[in-house]
Design a protein around this motif. Structure first.
Motif, short mmCIF file in Angstrom:
data_model
loop_
_atom_site.label_atom_id
_atom_site.label_comp_id
_atom_site.label_asym_id
_atom_site.label_seq_id
_atom_site.Cartn_x
_atom_site.Cartn_y
_atom_site.Cartn_z
N LEU A 28 0.84 -1.20 0.00
CA LEU A 28 0.00 0.00 0.00
C LEU A 28 0.88 1.25 0.00
O LEU A 28 0.58 2.23 -0.69
CB LEU A 28 -0.93 0.01 1.22
CG LEU A 28 -2.00 -1.08 1.27
CD1 LEU A 28 -2.73 -1.04 2.61
CD2 LEU A 28 -3.00 -0.90 0.12
N ASP A 29 1.96 1.23 0.78
CA ASP A 29 2.84 2.40 0.87
C ASP A 29 3.65 2.58 -0.42
O ASP A 29 4.10 3.69 -0.72
CB ASP A 29 3.78 2.25 2.08
CG ASP A 29 4.40 3.58 2.51
OD1 ASP A 29 3.75 4.63 2.37
OD2 ASP A 29 5.55 3.56 2.99
N SER A 30 3.81 1.51 -1.19
CA SER A 30 4.55 1.68 -2.45
C SER A 30 3.68 2.40 -3.48
O SER A 30 4.20 3.06 -4.38
CB SER A 30 5.06 0.34 -2.98
OG SER A 30 4.00 -0.43 -3.47
N GLY A 33 3.37 6.14 -1.26
CA GLY A 33 4.40 6.61 -0.33
C GLY A 33 5.76 6.12 -0.76
O GLY A 33 6.08 6.14 -1.95
N ASP A 34 6.55 5.64 0.20
CA ASP A 34 7.92 5.23 -0.10
C ASP A 34 8.20 3.77 0.23
O ASP A 34 9.35 3.39 0.45
CB ASP A 34 8.93 6.15 0.62
CG ASP A 34 8.69 6.15 2.13
OD1 ASP A 34 7.70 5.53 2.58
OD2 ASP A 34 9.49 6.76 2.85
N ALA A 35 7.14 2.97 0.28
CA ALA A 35 7.28 1.50 0.38
C ALA A 35 8.02 1.03 1.62
O ALA A 35 8.77 0.05 1.55
CB ALA A 35 7.94 0.95 -0.89
N ASP A 36 7.81 1.71 2.75
CA ASP A 36 8.49 1.24 3.96
C ASP A 36 7.55 1.05 5.16
O ASP A 36 8.02 0.78 6.27
CB ASP A 36 9.64 2.18 4.35
CG ASP A 36 9.14 3.58 4.73
OD1 ASP A 36 7.92 3.84 4.65
OD2 ASP A 36 9.98 4.43 5.09
N HIS A 37 6.24 1.21 4.96
CA HIS A 37 5.36 1.18 6.13
C HIS A 37 5.36 -0.18 6.82
O HIS A 37 5.36 -0.24 8.06
CB HIS A 37 3.94 1.61 5.76
CG HIS A 37 3.08 1.83 6.98
ND1 HIS A 37 3.43 2.69 8.00
CD2 HIS A 37 1.90 1.26 7.37
CE1 HIS A 37 2.50 2.66 8.94
NE2 HIS A 37 1.57 1.80 8.59
N GLY A 38 5.38 -1.25 6.04
CA GLY A 38 5.44 -2.59 6.64
C GLY A 38 6.72 -2.77 7.45
O GLY A 38 6.69 -3.26 8.58
MG MG Z 1 6.47 5.23 4.15
#
Ligand code: MG
Ligand code: ADP
Ligand code: MG
Length: 200
Positions: A28-30, A33-38
């Motif tokens: 979802l963050d990718s 956002g920047d693909a690091d939420h997980g």
């Molecule tokens: Mg992020």
């Protein structure tokens, strides 16, 4: 009544749930956002679980304060200070009571959510974690029902899909943020699901 053990089980269940959902949260963050939420959530809640294992706390408030501190100190992304503030402020609001009612926990979480809104400057509808946190806490305050709170948080997260992001990285995308579910609202729903799981 909820004791320190209940809150510790919530944090342990949250760590396990975040671990299971990490890839989805990053996906979802990718998109917006920047693909690091997980990865952020996994690192933070692994630290929370480890700290509580090493140093079991004796009151519900102390569990949440320690958890919040761990999130603030281990997560670099926006979500660390925000979730850290949520738990730390909720813990402080609970004071040193040995046991609390679900309604008291809801009220304390409400104090934490208000602190998150103040720290991040977001309000409902800005496509952030608040869009799941607020309905989740409101449902818990209404009838002390953890399953209802989890449902409300999940619906709140789903409702972020058509929203235009006004805060955080997703806001840089403007109109292109529309059509994607907010990662932080999704992780907030995961935390409420973990709470319902330990309460059942
Ligand atoms: Mg992020
Ligand atoms: P970063 O954006 O720094 O990489 P994360 O990816 O871990 O941090 O977290 C992103 C999530 O944080 C967003 O999906 C959103 O729900 C939440 N968020 C970002 N900024 C704010 C804010 N100002 N207020 C509330 N929540 C926010
Ligand atoms: Mg980041």
């Amino acid at each position: 009544m909820l004791d320190a053990g209940f809150l510790q089980r919530w944090m342990a269940a949250a760590a396990a749930a975040v671990e299971r959902e990490a890839d989805h949260l990053t996906e979802l963050d990718s998109a917006i956002g920047d693909a690091d939420h997980g990865a952020n959530m996994r690192r933070g809640f692994a630290a929370v679980a480890a700290a509580l294992d090493a140093e079991p706390q004796t009151t519900p408030g102390a569990v949440l304060v320690l958890a919040g501190r761990q999130l603030i100190s281990t997560v670099g992304g926006a979500s660390g200070p925000l979730y850290g503030t949520l738990l730390r402020r909720a813990g402080k609001a609970l004071g040193d009571a040995a046991e609390v009612t679900p309604e008291a926990l809801a009220e304390a979480l409400g104090t934490g959510v208000a602190a998150v809104a103040q720290l991040g400057g977001a309000t409902a509808g800005d496509k952030t974690m608040l869009d799941a946190l607020e309905p989740g806490v409101a449902a818990l305050a209404r009838d002390g029902d953890f399953a209802a709170a989890a449902r409300a948080a999940r619906e709140g997260a789903a409702a972020t899909v058509p929203m235009l992001a006004r805060k955080g990285r997703a806001s840089y995308l403007g109109e292109r943020s529309v059509g994607h579910q907010d990662p932080g609202a999704t992780s907030a729903a995961v935390l409420f699901a973990a709470l319902a799981e330990v309460a059942s």
